[in-house]
Design a protein around this motif. Sequence first.
Motif, short mmCIF file in Angstrom:
data_model
loop_
_atom_site.label_atom_id
_atom_site.label_comp_id
_atom_site.label_asym_id
_atom_site.label_seq_id
_atom_site.Cartn_x
_atom_site.Cartn_y
_atom_site.Cartn_z
N LYS A 18 34.30 42.31 32.29
CA LYS A 18 32.97 41.81 31.97
C LYS A 18 32.67 40.48 32.64
CE LYS A 18 32.43 44.47 27.74
NZ LYS A 18 32.06 44.47 26.31
N GLN A 19 33.71 39.80 33.07
CA GLN A 19 33.53 38.53 33.78
C GLN A 19 33.31 38.73 35.28
OE1 GLN A 19 36.98 36.18 32.81
NE2 GLN A 19 36.48 36.06 30.63
N VAL A 20 33.85 39.81 35.83
CA VAL A 20 33.82 39.98 37.29
C VAL A 20 32.82 41.04 37.77
CG1 VAL A 20 36.22 39.27 37.45
CG2 VAL A 20 35.68 41.71 37.33
N LEU A 21 32.27 41.85 36.87
CA LEU A 21 31.30 42.85 37.29
C LEU A 21 30.04 42.19 37.83
CD1 LEU A 21 31.57 45.36 34.30
CD2 LEU A 21 32.14 45.88 36.69
N PRO A 22 29.37 42.82 38.79
CA PRO A 22 28.11 42.25 39.29
C PRO A 22 27.04 42.27 38.21
CG PRO A 22 28.44 44.47 40.13
CD PRO A 22 29.72 44.10 39.45
N ARG A 75 46.86 39.66 35.62
CA ARG A 75 48.22 39.53 36.15
C ARG A 75 48.51 38.13 36.67
NH1 ARG A 75 47.59 45.13 39.64
NH2 ARG A 75 47.79 46.59 37.88
N GLY A 76 47.50 37.24 36.59
CA GLY A 76 47.74 35.84 36.92
C GLY A 76 47.13 35.33 38.20
N LEU A 77 46.33 36.15 38.90
CA LEU A 77 45.71 35.72 40.15
C LEU A 77 44.22 35.47 39.97
CD1 LEU A 77 47.45 38.15 42.68
CD2 LEU A 77 48.17 35.85 41.97
N GLU A 78 43.72 34.42 40.60
CA GLU A 78 42.32 34.06 40.46
C GLU A 78 41.42 35.07 41.20
OE1 GLU A 78 40.87 31.76 38.66
OE2 GLU A 78 42.84 31.17 37.85
N PRO A 79 40.28 35.42 40.60
CA PRO A 79 39.34 36.34 41.26
C PRO A 79 38.91 35.87 42.64
CG PRO A 79 38.78 36.13 38.95
CD PRO A 79 39.86 35.12 39.22
N GLU A 80 38.77 34.57 42.85
CA GLU A 80 38.35 34.06 44.15
C GLU A 80 39.39 34.39 45.23
OE1 GLU A 80 35.39 32.95 44.93
OE2 GLU A 80 34.91 33.38 42.84
N TYR A 81 40.66 34.38 44.85
CA TYR A 81 41.71 34.75 45.80
C TYR A 81 41.59 36.23 46.15
CZ TYR A 81 46.33 36.05 47.55
OH TYR A 81 47.35 36.57 48.31
#
Length: 210
Positions: free
Chosen positions: A167-171, A107-113
């Motif tokens: 697949k990019q954000v899973l531990p 949706r356009g928001l960075e995972p770090e945020y």
Amino acid sequence: MRGLLIAVCGLDGSGKTTQIKMLEEWFVKNNLSVLLTRQPTDYYRQDNRVRQYLDSGECPDMQAIALLAAADRRWHMKTCVEPSINEGTNIITDRYLYSSLAYFKVRGLEPEYIKAINGDIRTPDVTVFLDLEPEITLKRVKNRDGKLTKYEERDPDMFRNIRAAFKQVLPNEALILDATQKPTDIHQLIIKEVENKLKLIEEVELYETR
């Protein structure tokens, strides 16, 4: 002994409900306390601002929606999940922080945020991701919901992007399972992981009491 936190993630239609139910039955059969829950909770899902986006794609401020999701999750953790785990209840949650990371990334928001606004959220003892081709999940959702599909479920590209984001954000330790397998085979793989974690926690707590 404290309870486990088990997060079951995946695209809609990937078989989460089936696996959660089978896992709940396994805990009950083994006389282990278990509680089913989901994130976001209904408080978030029923918010008019959230529904406006989910149903029609209208959203003047996506960060505001992300903040609503984070507030809902933190409140749920403090009032339900954490106390239950400390009392020895095993929690099975349908979706978790990783769903927010994946969906809001698309949706356009960075995972770090998203990580920052969610704060010090507990890492699950077991994270399961039921992996399935977006075309299959989309077909399942349409067969299940018909014309009631949510805004994001009407575009195959959205599902492809969300799957890639997951697949990019899973531990690193997440159990990524092929959801085209027989449900009973998937269940056995999950149980094996759960049994290992239960044994590990028991050993750690036994060592700490010596």
